[in-house]
Design an enzyme around this catalytic site. Sequence first.
Site, PDB file in Angstrom:
ATOM      1  N   PRO A 145      -0.723   1.309  -3.315  1.00 31.00           N
ATOM      2  CA  PRO A 145      -0.368   0.448  -2.185  1.00 31.00           C
ATOM      3  C   PRO A 145       1.146   0.259  -2.070  1.00 31.00           C
ATOM      4  O   PRO A 145       1.876   0.394  -3.054  1.00 31.00           O
ATOM      5  CB  PRO A 145      -1.041  -0.887  -2.521  1.00 31.00           C
ATOM      6  CG  PRO A 145      -1.449  -0.830  -3.938  1.00 31.00           C
ATOM      7  CD  PRO A 145      -1.369   0.577  -4.421  1.00 31.00           C
ATOM      8  N   ASP A 146       1.578  -0.046  -0.841  1.00 30.19           N
ATOM      9  CA  ASP A 146       3.006  -0.243  -0.564  1.00 30.19           C
ATOM     10  C   ASP A 146       3.353  -1.700  -0.885  1.00 30.19           C
ATOM     11  O   ASP A 146       3.433  -2.537   0.006  1.00 30.19           O
ATOM     12  CB  ASP A 146       3.241   0.077   0.922  1.00 30.19           C
ATOM     13  CG  ASP A 146       4.687  -0.080   1.335  1.00 30.19           C
ATOM     14  OD1 ASP A 146       5.566  -0.027   0.448  1.00 30.19           O
ATOM     15  OD2 ASP A 146       4.935  -0.241   2.548  1.00 30.19           O
ATOM     16  N   ALA A 147       3.512  -2.011  -2.167  1.00 35.47           N
ATOM     17  CA  ALA A 147       3.721  -3.403  -2.572  1.00 35.47           C
ATOM     18  C   ALA A 147       4.683  -3.460  -3.758  1.00 35.47           C
ATOM     19  O   ALA A 147       4.412  -4.121  -4.759  1.00 35.47           O
ATOM     20  CB  ALA A 147       2.382  -4.038  -2.913  1.00 35.47           C
TER      21      ALA A 147
END
Length: 549
Positions: free
Chosen positions: A62-64
């Site tokens: 995920p883009d986190a």
Amino acid sequence: MTFESRKLPGERISSLVEILQEKGHAIGIEAHSGLSGLVTEKLDFDFIWESSLTDSASKGLPDASIVGNESRLHTIDEILNVTTKPMIVDGDTGGDEDNFRFLIKRLENQGVSAVIVEDKIFPKRNSFGGTVGSGMEDPNIFAQKLKIGMETKSSDKFLIIARLESLIAGLGMNETMLRAEKYILAGVDGIMIHSKLKDPSEVIEFIPKYEKLCERLERRPYLIAVPTTYNSISDNELIKSGVDIIIHANHLLRASYIAMTEAANLILKSGRSLEVDSKISSVKEIFSVVGYDKIIERDKEKTPEITGLIASAGDHKINNINRSLNKISGKPLISHQIETFKKAGIENLKITVNNSDEFDKFEDKGVNFIQIDTTGSDQLLDSIMSGFHNIDEPTILAYGDIMFNEKIVSRLISNEHDIVIAVDSTYKYHKHEIDKKLELVSYKNNDVDNSRRKLEMTDIYEVSKLGKDLDLQEAESEFFGLVYFSSTGISLLKSSYNRLMTSGKSSNSFIDIMNFMIDEKIKIVCNEFSGGWIELHTENDFKLAEKEI
Ligand code: SPV
Ligand code: MG
């Protein structure tokens, strides 16, 4: 462009500003790997967007803020290595001040043209899911970080762009304009306005306010937009409205995911991959895209073209069928031989036969059958020398009655000698059982050390004599009908052959010529192998071969 593309970092950094100056705007698309970078390179986009969302997603993450800077820098390097276009990097929050300083240095060293940092706090969430007011950075702290960035960068062509997340966070247009002012005053080179509305209204509302603000501040940084959700508006319309840089932020990754899923499903459904072939790139296309073709081309230039000569002419019949057409595992001997040569990388084959009509169906690109008469005293010699008639380039000669491993061919080719015969040294260990007459080989250097020979796969020895009548105790190995001739080797063979034929001796064999050459002080060496070949003289030999295959 491929892995061979070159652009020095300094040249590359300034290329984005140059495009902006020349065209007045720049339109880019995302890449998340070397291969997707190659797609962007092929098409008319002005720059590459290295996205945190797609770099993370391509790793299944995920883009986190989970994928760290080192990994991001690695992807960036991967893409830059195979492309030449300018790159804008998604720097997420930029980290703290020291992280940001170091990031800018690394990106400039790599040749990146711009970095965009967003006014959120670490660890950030992707703008399309989860950003809330509390995830936003204090604009003063962010402006301070931008200022440090501007002081850190070495090239004025490297752009630092501040990304406004306040509309997405629901902080409203006023807060957004306040933030824009602080960031412009920090000296940034560009402002990215982000929106996740389905229509461009927010962005369109922002632009005139931005122009007014810039007029007041007497500085107008580039304006950047990312029309992912509001993609009904065209690039041209955005440019006309005042946007300078447009980023299509994640489309190659999204395209690849659906294409991969569809292909995998179709293979599963069909129970094989044939159905999917027309829907996916060919291996050849991928080879070409990544520059593999160039490697092959250069390999070809390095290695001289080798010809394979199979001496199949002669009146050899088994079960009333030409020996070469007798089958082993459902395939004629000649097909096995052609296949072996091809596996060894030899595509150019000349095959001597008595009746070429019988072999029509085996004719192929590079595979030529030469019809000859074997009327001389030795059919094999006729077959070989007629075959060599039009050959001057390096050649592997194979007798028509053997099957052999392609590794033997490859090994013979890699020799530096002009004439190299392939021999088998294993016959010695079972020589008491041998009932047929072998083409034995004795060596000049009699210091052959048996213990050493066992350890090495192949050895080169100079041949002193060949023939069926050699004393078994004197001989070191057996010749099995494969010979490498360099161009020099071929011309030596041809001239020795002519001399022998005019010497008055009535019957000659190929072995006689080899011995004649040795007597003429021509060096013939042998390369020792242990097995890897079978002789096919009788019906029983074919049966044995079938078992072995
Ligand atoms: C990205 O591509 O990672 C971006 C743009 O930051 S967006 O996903 O639209 O936030
Ligand atoms: Mg991002």
